[in-house]
Design a protein around this motif. Structure first.
Motif, PDB file in Angstrom:
ATOM      1  N   GLU A  64      38.749  54.638  30.066  1.00  0.00           N
ATOM      2  CA  GLU A  64      37.844  55.386  29.171  1.00  0.00           C
ATOM      3  C   GLU A  64      38.602  55.956  27.972  1.00  0.00           C
ATOM      4  OE1 GLU A  64      34.560  57.584  30.395  1.00  0.00           O
ATOM      5  OE2 GLU A  64      33.778  55.770  31.353  1.00  0.00           O
ATOM      6  N   SER A  65      39.878  56.311  28.171  1.00  0.00           N
ATOM      7  CA  SER A  65      40.618  56.848  27.020  1.00  0.00           C
ATOM      8  C   SER A  65      41.004  55.740  26.038  1.00  0.00           C
ATOM      9  CB  SER A  65      41.856  57.625  27.478  1.00  0.00           C
ATOM     10  OG  SER A  65      42.807  56.726  27.973  1.00  0.00           O
ATOM     11  N   GLN A  66      41.186  54.528  26.549  1.00  0.00           N
ATOM     12  CA  GLN A  66      41.606  53.430  25.655  1.00  0.00           C
ATOM     13  C   GLN A  66      40.442  52.623  25.085  1.00  0.00           C
ATOM     14  OE1 GLN A  66      44.689  50.985  27.378  1.00  0.00           O
ATOM     15  NE2 GLN A  66      45.943  52.738  27.913  1.00  0.00           N
ATOM     16  N   LEU A  67      39.398  52.429  25.909  1.00  0.00           N
ATOM     17  CA  LEU A  67      38.304  51.533  25.484  1.00  0.00           C
ATOM     18  C   LEU A  67      36.968  52.245  25.299  1.00  0.00           C
ATOM     19  CD1 LEU A  67      38.936  48.445  27.847  1.00  0.00           C
ATOM     20  CD2 LEU A  67      39.780  48.786  25.529  1.00  0.00           C
ATOM     21  N   GLY A  68      36.900  53.515  25.673  1.00  0.00           N
ATOM     22  CA  GLY A  68      35.622  54.240  25.583  1.00  0.00           C
ATOM     23  C   GLY A  68      34.857  54.165  26.898  1.00  0.00           C
ATOM     24  N   SER A  69      33.615  54.611  26.873  1.00  0.00           N
ATOM     25  CA  SER A  69      32.811  54.726  28.098  1.00  0.00           C
ATOM     26  C   SER A  69      32.676  53.399  28.831  1.00  0.00           C
ATOM     27  CB  SER A  69      31.391  55.192  27.750  1.00  0.00           C
ATOM     28  OG  SER A  69      31.442  56.407  27.074  1.00  0.00           O
ATOM     29  N   ILE A  70      32.755  53.475  30.149  1.00  0.00           N
ATOM     30  CA  ILE A  70      32.470  52.293  30.970  1.00  0.00           C
ATOM     31  C   ILE A  70      30.959  52.261  31.189  1.00  0.00           C
ATOM     32  CG2 ILE A  70      32.812  51.165  33.213  1.00  0.00           C
ATOM     33  CD1 ILE A  70      35.564  52.647  33.342  1.00  0.00           C
ATOM     34  N   ALA A  71      30.300  51.266  30.596  1.00  0.00           N
ATOM     35  CA  ALA A  71      28.842  51.152  30.728  1.00  0.00           C
ATOM     36  C   ALA A  71      28.463  50.381  31.982  1.00  0.00           C
ATOM     37  CB  ALA A  71      28.259  50.452  29.505  1.00  0.00           C
ATOM     38  N   LEU A  72      29.351  49.466  32.377  1.00  0.00           N
ATOM     39  CA  LEU A  72      29.067  48.585  33.514  1.00  0.00           C
ATOM     40  C   LEU A  72      30.324  48.471  34.382  1.00  0.00           C
ATOM     41  CD1 LEU A  72      27.304  46.371  34.908  1.00  0.00           C
ATOM     42  CD2 LEU A  72      28.088  44.786  33.156  1.00  0.00           C
ATOM     43  N   GLY A  73      30.179  48.766  35.655  1.00  0.00           N
ATOM     44  CA  GLY A  73      31.304  48.648  36.585  1.00  0.00           C
ATOM     45  C   GLY A  73      30.982  47.578  37.614  1.00  0.00           C
ATOM     46  N   VAL A  74      31.842  46.579  37.709  1.00  0.00           N
ATOM     47  CA  VAL A  74      31.594  45.481  38.655  1.00  0.00           C
ATOM     48  C   VAL A  74      32.614  45.577  39.794  1.00  0.00           C
ATOM     49  CG1 VAL A  74      31.339  42.991  38.955  1.00  0.00           C
ATOM     50  CG2 VAL A  74      30.770  44.035  36.756  1.00  0.00           C
ATOM     51  N   MET A  75      32.112  45.937  40.970  1.00  0.00           N
ATOM     52  CA  MET A  75      32.972  46.100  42.140  1.00  0.00           C
ATOM     53  C   MET A  75      33.126  44.733  42.798  1.00  0.00           C
ATOM     54  SD  MET A  75      33.292  49.252  41.728  1.00  0.00           S
ATOM     55  CE  MET A  75      32.637  49.532  40.091  1.00  0.00           C
ATOM     56  N   ASN A  76      34.138  44.011  42.377  1.00  0.00           N
ATOM     57  CA  ASN A  76      34.270  42.599  42.761  1.00  0.00           C
ATOM     58  C   ASN A  76      35.435  42.344  43.716  1.00  0.00           C
ATOM     59  OD1 ASN A  76      33.941  39.562  42.218  1.00  0.00           O
ATOM     60  ND2 ASN A  76      36.032  39.944  41.513  1.00  0.00           N
ATOM     61  N   ALA A  77      36.422  43.247  43.757  1.00  0.00           N
ATOM     62  CA  ALA A  77      37.601  43.005  44.601  1.00  0.00           C
ATOM     63  C   ALA A  77      37.169  42.778  46.045  1.00  0.00           C
ATOM     64  CB  ALA A  77      38.567  44.191  44.523  1.00  0.00           C
ATOM     65  N   GLY A  78      37.686  41.723  46.644  1.00  0.00           N
ATOM     66  CA  GLY A  78      37.303  41.449  48.022  1.00  0.00           C
ATOM     67  C   GLY A  78      38.225  40.438  48.679  1.00  0.00           C
ATOM     68  N   ILE A  79      38.279  40.490  49.989  1.00  0.00           N
ATOM     69  CA  ILE A  79      39.092  39.539  50.755  1.00  0.00           C
ATOM     70  C   ILE A  79      38.246  38.985  51.898  1.00  0.00           C
ATOM     71  CG2 ILE A  79      41.350  40.521  50.197  1.00  0.00           C
ATOM     72  CD1 ILE A  79      41.268  42.044  52.881  1.00  0.00           C
ATOM     73  N   TYR A  80      38.581  37.772  52.273  1.00  0.00           N
ATOM     74  CA  TYR A  80      37.927  37.153  53.441  1.00  0.00           C
ATOM     75  C   TYR A  80      38.999  36.845  54.474  1.00  0.00           C
ATOM     76  CZ  TYR A  80      35.982  33.466  56.398  1.00  0.00           C
ATOM     77  OH  TYR A  80      35.609  32.699  57.476  1.00  0.00           O
ATOM     78  N   LEU A  81      38.969  37.548  55.587  1.00  0.00           N
ATOM     79  CA  LEU A  81      39.897  37.296  56.684  1.00  0.00           C
ATOM     80  C   LEU A  81      39.070  36.836  57.872  1.00  0.00           C
ATOM     81  CD1 LEU A  81      42.037  40.568  56.334  1.00  0.00           C
ATOM     82  CD2 LEU A  81      42.574  38.308  55.424  1.00  0.00           C
ATOM     83  N   PRO A  82      39.131  35.530  58.208  1.00  0.00           N
ATOM     84  CA  PRO A  82      38.286  35.058  59.309  1.00  0.00           C
ATOM     85  C   PRO A  82      38.648  35.711  60.629  1.00  0.00           C
ATOM     86  CG  PRO A  82      39.737  33.299  58.482  1.00  0.00           C
ATOM     87  CD  PRO A  82      39.975  34.491  57.616  1.00  0.00           C
ATOM     88  N   THR A  83      37.638  36.082  61.383  1.00  0.00           N
ATOM     89  CA  THR A  83      37.890  36.621  62.719  1.00  0.00           C
ATOM     90  C   THR A  83      37.899  35.456  63.710  1.00  0.00           C
ATOM     91  OG1 THR A  83      35.530  37.126  62.731  1.00  0.00           O
ATOM     92  CG2 THR A  83      37.033  38.963  62.410  1.00  0.00           C
ATOM     93  N   ALA A  84      38.717  35.544  64.718  1.00  0.00           N
ATOM     94  CA  ALA A  84      38.870  34.440  65.673  1.00  0.00           C
ATOM     95  C   ALA A  84      38.563  34.928  67.084  1.00  0.00           C
ATOM     96  CB  ALA A  84      40.285  33.871  65.591  1.00  0.00           C
ATOM     97  N   LEU A  85      37.337  35.452  67.250  1.00  0.00           N
ATOM     98  CA  LEU A  85      36.950  35.923  68.582  1.00  0.00           C
ATOM     99  C   LEU A  85      36.993  34.756  69.570  1.00  0.00           C
ATOM    100  CD1 LEU A  85      33.975  38.214  67.516  1.00  0.00           C
ATOM    101  CD2 LEU A  85      36.317  38.857  67.996  1.00  0.00           C
ATOM    102  N   PRO A  86      37.385  34.937  70.812  1.00  0.00           N
ATOM    103  CA  PRO A  86      37.442  36.236  71.495  1.00  0.00           C
ATOM    104  C   PRO A  86      38.703  37.055  71.221  1.00  0.00           C
ATOM    105  CG  PRO A  86      37.995  34.492  73.024  1.00  0.00           C
ATOM    106  CD  PRO A  86      37.637  33.828  71.736  1.00  0.00           C
ATOM    107  N   ASP A  87      39.646  36.598  70.401  1.00  0.00           N
ATOM    108  CA  ASP A  87      40.775  37.467  70.038  1.00  0.00           C
ATOM    109  C   ASP A  87      40.246  38.563  69.119  1.00  0.00           C
ATOM    110  OD1 ASP A  87      42.567  35.999  71.416  1.00  0.00           O
ATOM    111  OD2 ASP A  87      43.252  34.824  69.690  1.00  0.00           O
TER     112      ASP A  87
END
Ligand SMILES: NC(=O)c1ccc[n+]([C@@H]2O[C@H](COP(=O)([O-])OP(=O)(O)OC[C@H]3O[C@@H](n4cnc5c(N)ncnc54)[C@H](OP(=O)(O)O)[C@@H]3O)[C@@H](O)[C@H]2O)c1
Length: 255
Positions: free
Chosen positions: A78-101
């Protein structure tokens, strides 16, 4: 003061998890459309390589699991580019589960990035947007959040939680001029899916996914899902009685 679509004249866009894949493609698409784009993730070099591709893209290092770092990133943007009008929460990981473990660390890591990470990133943004009476938050969930899928106990649960969280926030923030969009991609070709060995029906490119996201956000949609046929199919299957759903999906995906 109903929430509306945000435009480049309203401020900049911040995309978390934009050092590769969907986030990077979205940054380039939005920069091309005239947005000032702040991108963040953990890998500085990868971020800088994306930023080097367009003058409107600016990189900020930050781990979404670090709440204080997210506060600092928002303040710096915000100090460098001004107001954030749109925030996209995109960070994510996919860790497959291997049940029954039952490996609890897979659940911890997944929830920490996909769910708590989104909360950490939104925490400093919500009061700013509410104070301005305008803004939009986008939560990148997944069609895997519609219902349980094999190997997705951790990932699917985190993405289902994002739908619930986003819908609640959409209701609570509507009177404050802040909109919430939930985004549910099907399979998208990215470094995350390049490692998959199973077949990925209706897979699309990250660039195509970015275009669909920009279109939906431009229409202030609450739910953005693509590709349409795959998403519709999954939504229909999810309308089945739950016992039948579990038997049918379990049998049709058995390897
Ligand atoms: N690809 C698909 O088929 C698909 C389908 C549905 C939903 N999605 C969702 O779309 C989003 C993007 O996925 P993608 O396929 O583009 O995967 P990707 O290429 O692996 O990108 C994931 C991004 O998240 C960042 N990230 C991971 N952990 C982080 C952390 N702790 N803090 C900050 N950033 C972090 C990564 O950057 P660093 O490693 O530099 O931190 C990277 O920029 C995810 O939320 C994913 O669940 C993807």
């Amino acid at each position: 003061m109903a929430p509306r679509a945000m435009h480049p004249s309203d401020g900049c866009v911040w995309i978390t998890g934009a050092s590769s894949g969907i986030g990077a493609a979205l940054a380039l698409e939005m920069a091309t459309q005239g947005w000032q784009v702040a991108i963040s993730a953990r890998r500085q070099q990868a971020l800088d390589e994306i930023a080097a591709q367009h003058a409107n893209i600016h990189s900020f290092v930050g781990d979404v699991t670090d709440r204080a770092a997210m506060q600092a990133v928002v303040e710096t943007i915000e100090s460098q580019l001004g107001s954030i009008a749109l925030g996209v929460m995109n960070a994510g990981i996919y860790l497959p589960t291997a049940l029954p473990d039952f490996d609890v660390s897979l659940f911890d890591r997944t929830f920490e990035v996909n769910l708590t990470g989104a909360v950490n990133a939104m925490a400093p943004l919500v009061p700013l947007m509410v104070g301005r009476g305008a803004g939009r938050l986008a939560l990148v969930s997944s069609v895997a959040g519609y219902g349980g899928l094999p190997t997705s106990a951790a990932y699917g649960a985190s993405k289902a939680a994002l739908f619930n969280l986003g819908e609640s926030m959409a209701m609570d923030l509507a009177d404050h001029g802040v909109g919430v969009s939930m985004i549910a991609p099907g399979f998208v070709k990215t470094p995350a899916t390049d490692v998959n060995t199973f077949s990925m029906p209706f897979i699309i490119s990250a660039e195509e996914a970015a275009r669909r996201m920009v279109k939906g956000l431009g229409q202030a949609k609450t739910h953005i899902s693509f590709p349409r046929r795959f998403s519709l199919l999954l939504r229909l299957i999810n309308m089945l009685p739950r016992g039948l759903y579990v038997r049918l999906v379990g049998r049709s995906t058995a390897r």
